[in-house]
Write a protein that holds these residues in place. Sequence first.
Motif, PDB file in Angstrom:
ATOM      1  N   SER A  43       8.188 -18.463 -21.593  1.00 19.67           N
ATOM      2  CA  SER A  43       7.934 -19.117 -20.303  1.00 19.67           C
ATOM      3  C   SER A  43       8.675 -18.467 -19.142  1.00 19.67           C
ATOM      4  CB  SER A  43       8.304 -20.599 -20.389  1.00 19.67           C
ATOM      5  OG  SER A  43       9.663 -20.731 -20.746  1.00 19.67           O
ATOM      6  N   SER A  46       6.530 -16.128 -16.881  1.00 23.79           N
ATOM      7  CA  SER A  46       5.295 -16.565 -16.236  1.00 23.79           C
ATOM      8  C   SER A  46       5.563 -17.047 -14.816  1.00 23.79           C
ATOM      9  CB  SER A  46       4.614 -17.665 -17.052  1.00 23.79           C
ATOM     10  OG  SER A  46       5.307 -18.871 -16.912  1.00 23.79           O
ATOM     11  N   ASP A  48       4.328 -19.773 -13.514  1.00 25.85           N
ATOM     12  CA  ASP A  48       4.442 -21.232 -13.441  1.00 25.85           C
ATOM     13  C   ASP A  48       5.472 -21.815 -14.412  1.00 25.85           C
ATOM     14  OD1 ASP A  48       3.157 -20.941 -15.850  1.00 25.85           O
ATOM     15  OD2 ASP A  48       1.324 -21.963 -15.240  1.00 25.85           O
ATOM     16  N   GLY A  49       6.183 -20.962 -15.137  1.00 22.33           N
ATOM     17  CA  GLY A  49       7.215 -21.441 -16.047  1.00 22.33           C
ATOM     18  C   GLY A  49       6.697 -21.937 -17.390  1.00 22.33           C
ATOM     19  N   ASP A  50       5.429 -21.707 -17.684  1.00 18.31           N
ATOM     20  CA  ASP A  50       4.856 -22.102 -18.965  1.00 18.31           C
ATOM     21  C   ASP A  50       4.718 -20.889 -19.874  1.00 18.31           C
ATOM     22  OD1 ASP A  50       4.542 -24.782 -18.265  1.00 18.31           O
ATOM     23  OD2 ASP A  50       2.526 -24.454 -17.466  1.00 18.31           O
ATOM     24  N   GLU A  51       4.744 -21.139 -21.177  1.00 16.61           N
ATOM     25  CA  GLU A  51       4.487 -20.078 -22.150  1.00 16.61           C
ATOM     26  C   GLU A  51       3.101 -19.491 -21.870  1.00 16.61           C
ATOM     27  OE1 GLU A  51       5.557 -20.448 -26.588  1.00 16.61           O
ATOM     28  OE2 GLU A  51       3.440 -21.020 -26.477  1.00 16.61           O
ATOM     29  N   VAL A  52       2.951 -18.201 -22.050  1.00 20.30           N
ATOM     30  CA  VAL A  52       1.681 -17.530 -21.776  1.00 20.30           C
ATOM     31  C   VAL A  52       1.150 -16.931 -23.071  1.00 20.30           C
ATOM     32  CG1 VAL A  52       0.574 -15.651 -20.505  1.00 20.30           C
ATOM     33  CG2 VAL A  52       2.424 -16.955 -19.434  1.00 20.30           C
TER      34      VAL A  52
END
Length: 137
Positions: A43, A46, A48-52
Amino acid sequence: MSQVIEHTVQAQLITRPPATRSLAATLRYDVIDPLAVRIVFPSDISLDGDEVAWTFSRDLLDAGLRGPAGEGDVHVWPCGLERTVIELHAGEGVAVLEFRAGDLWGFLRCAYDAVPAGSERTHLELDETLEALLRNV
């Protein structure tokens, strides 16, 4: 019964050549989805701070280890004898990552041990998938 193969590998994110950033990525292969491989990024890289996670064909990864391969959002090609580049295209831009080819080959070897090339259709759970889709209609 699902069998999932996961390998954590190191990658170099090419930010502004020759600048790079090291990161860990997880390669995943699930026999329930025998035609696909996934690369999951942490994360912290990314926007947006989310796992990709990126999903593409196992055949594309295999072909890209041997020579330039890919159309559309994912391109893979060898970079010398020991490195492989994976280029990911998204609306936000392009990410260029360099991996040790041996890490990718090791992952593919495990995936092919789990589901040999040409036998993918025998692992597809088409009846279960169709039934789940029809339940949601």
